[in-house]
Design a protein around this motif. Structure first.
Motif, PDB file in Angstrom:
ATOM      1  N   ALA A   1       0.836  -1.208   0.000  1.00  0.00           N
ATOM      2  CA  ALA A   1       0.000   0.000   0.000  1.00  0.00           C
ATOM      3  C   ALA A   1       0.868   1.254   0.000  1.00  0.00           C
ATOM      4  O   ALA A   1       0.534   2.245  -0.663  1.00  0.00           O
ATOM      5  CB  ALA A   1      -0.938  -0.008   1.202  1.00  0.00           C
ATOM      6  N   ILE A   2       1.975   1.226   0.714  1.00  0.00           N
ATOM      7  CA  ILE A   2       2.870   2.384   0.764  1.00  0.00           C
ATOM      8  C   ILE A   2       3.508   2.616  -0.595  1.00  0.00           C
ATOM      9  O   ILE A   2       3.556   3.750  -1.084  1.00  0.00           O
ATOM     10  CB  ILE A   2       3.922   2.211   1.879  1.00  0.00           C
ATOM     11  N   LEU A   3       3.978   1.567  -1.242  1.00  0.00           N
ATOM     12  CA  LEU A   3       4.568   1.727  -2.571  1.00  0.00           C
ATOM     13  C   LEU A   3       3.527   2.201  -3.584  1.00  0.00           C
ATOM     14  O   LEU A   3       3.833   3.046  -4.438  1.00  0.00           O
ATOM     15  CB  LEU A   3       5.229   0.438  -3.037  1.00  0.00           C
ATOM     16  N   ALA A   4       2.315   1.697  -3.488  1.00  0.00           N
ATOM     17  CA  ALA A   4       1.247   2.165  -4.375  1.00  0.00           C
ATOM     18  C   ALA A   4       0.967   3.646  -4.131  1.00  0.00           C
ATOM     19  O   ALA A   4       0.752   4.415  -5.077  1.00  0.00           O
ATOM     20  CB  ALA A   4      -0.022   1.336  -4.165  1.00  0.00           C
ATOM     21  N   HIS A   5       0.999   4.050  -2.877  1.00  0.00           N
ATOM     22  CA  HIS A   5       0.795   5.452  -2.511  1.00  0.00           C
ATOM     23  C   HIS A   5       1.886   6.333  -3.121  1.00  0.00           C
ATOM     24  O   HIS A   5       1.591   7.367  -3.740  1.00  0.00           O
ATOM     25  CB  HIS A   5       0.776   5.564  -0.984  1.00  0.00           C
TER      26      HIS A   5
ATOM     27  N   PHE B   1       1.834   9.445  -6.398  1.00  0.00           N
ATOM     28  CA  PHE B   1       2.432  10.773  -6.566  1.00  0.00           C
ATOM     29  C   PHE B   1       3.072  10.903  -7.939  1.00  0.00           C
ATOM     30  O   PHE B   1       2.956  11.934  -8.593  1.00  0.00           O
ATOM     31  CB  PHE B   1       3.486  11.047  -5.490  1.00  0.00           C
ATOM     32  N   MET B   2       3.754   9.845  -8.361  1.00  0.00           N
ATOM     33  CA  MET B   2       4.378   9.868  -9.691  1.00  0.00           C
ATOM     34  C   MET B   2       3.306   9.928 -10.782  1.00  0.00           C
ATOM     35  O   MET B   2       3.436  10.673 -11.752  1.00  0.00           O
ATOM     36  CB  MET B   2       5.280   8.645  -9.882  1.00  0.00           C
TER      37      MET B   2
ATOM     38  N   GLY C   1       2.690  13.150 -13.429  1.00  0.00           N
ATOM     39  CA  GLY C   1       3.262  12.817 -14.730  1.00  0.00           C
ATOM     40  C   GLY C   1       4.739  12.465 -14.644  1.00  0.00           C
ATOM     41  O   GLY C   1       5.514  12.750 -15.555  1.00  0.00           O
ATOM     42  N   GLY C   2       5.125  11.843 -13.529  1.00  0.00           N
ATOM     43  CA  GLY C   2       6.505  11.408 -13.344  1.00  0.00           C
ATOM     44  C   GLY C   2       7.461  12.498 -12.886  1.00  0.00           C
ATOM     45  O   GLY C   2       8.675  12.273 -12.872  1.00  0.00           O
ATOM     46  N   THR C   3       6.939  13.660 -12.477  1.00  0.00           N
ATOM     47  CA  THR C   3       7.821  14.766 -12.094  1.00  0.00           C
ATOM     48  C   THR C   3       8.098  14.839 -10.592  1.00  0.00           C
ATOM     49  O   THR C   3       8.917  15.651 -10.169  1.00  0.00           O
ATOM     50  CB  THR C   3       7.244  16.122 -12.544  1.00  0.00           C
ATOM     51  N   PHE C   4       7.425  14.028  -9.785  1.00  0.00           N
ATOM     52  CA  PHE C   4       7.608  14.102  -8.326  1.00  0.00           C
ATOM     53  C   PHE C   4       9.034  13.730  -7.948  1.00  0.00           C
ATOM     54  O   PHE C   4       9.561  12.701  -8.373  1.00  0.00           O
ATOM     55  CB  PHE C   4       6.619  13.162  -7.617  1.00  0.00           C
TER      56      PHE C   4
ATOM     57  N   ARG D   1       9.208  18.268  -4.815  1.00  0.00           N
ATOM     58  CA  ARG D   1       8.774  19.075  -5.951  1.00  0.00           C
ATOM     59  C   ARG D   1       7.965  18.206  -6.911  1.00  0.00           C
ATOM     60  O   ARG D   1       8.212  17.019  -7.033  1.00  0.00           O
ATOM     61  CB  ARG D   1       9.978  19.655  -6.685  1.00  0.00           C
ATOM     62  N   ALA D   2       7.036  18.858  -7.599  1.00  0.00           N
ATOM     63  CA  ALA D   2       6.267  18.166  -8.639  1.00  0.00           C
ATOM     64  C   ALA D   2       5.574  19.209  -9.501  1.00  0.00           C
ATOM     65  O   ALA D   2       5.385  20.357  -9.085  1.00  0.00           O
ATOM     66  CB  ALA D   2       5.242  17.217  -8.021  1.00  0.00           C
ATOM     67  N   GLN D   3       5.189  18.778 -10.684  1.00  0.00           N
ATOM     68  CA  GLN D   3       4.413  19.613 -11.594  1.00  0.00           C
ATOM     69  C   GLN D   3       3.149  18.863 -11.963  1.00  0.00           C
ATOM     70  O   GLN D   3       3.147  17.627 -12.046  1.00  0.00           O
ATOM     71  CB  GLN D   3       5.226  19.936 -12.844  1.00  0.00           C
TER      72      GLN D   3
END
Length: 130
Positions: free
Chosen positions: A49-53, A57-58, A62-65, A86-88
């Motif tokens: 569940a943690i890895l899915a969480h 975010f990714m 769109g993979g920017t986290f 950071r993320a967009q």
């Protein structure tokens, strides 16, 4: 192994994108406490569940986290790490914040994680309600 070493393994696995090694840093009943009032908020229990969480975010960004650890200190089985994340995301102001992640270590594994953001309301707006 010291508590800070366990968190170091977590950070190294996260930075390398090694999901197997990352999952191995968590206790089978680990709880990730995600604060706020957004679609990612709440408790996530167990390594899967943690890895899915974290993957969410990714996905949402769109993979920017990106999560960077600035420094870490330990006191017994607790480790606090100052972080920058950071993320967009289309249609949202960029996310660029500092925070503190607190880890509780049990048996050379991460048992709990608490996160503190510098501006939770801005983070809630960024991740949205889904």
């Amino acid at each position: 192994m010291s508590a800070i070493d366990v968190v170091g393994q977590y950070g190294a696995a996260l930075a390398a994108g090694d999901m197997g090694a990352l999952a191995a840093t968590f206790h089978p009943d680990a709880v990730w406490h995600q604060p706020g009032a957004n679609q990612a908020s709440g408790d996530h229990v167990g390594p899967d569940a943690i890895l899915a969480h974290l993957g969410r975010f990714m996905e949402l960004s769109g993979g920017t986290f990106v999560l960077e650890t600035d420094s870490a200190t330990e006191a017994g089985d607790l480790v606090s790490a100052t972080v920058r994340f950071r993320a967009q995301r289309a249609g949202h102001d960029d996310l660029d914040q500092h925070g503190v992640d607190v880890f509780r270590i049990a048996g050379d594994r991460i048992a709990e994680v608490w996160l503190i953001s510098e501006d939770q309301e801005a983070e809630d707006r960024f991740w949205g309600q889904g």
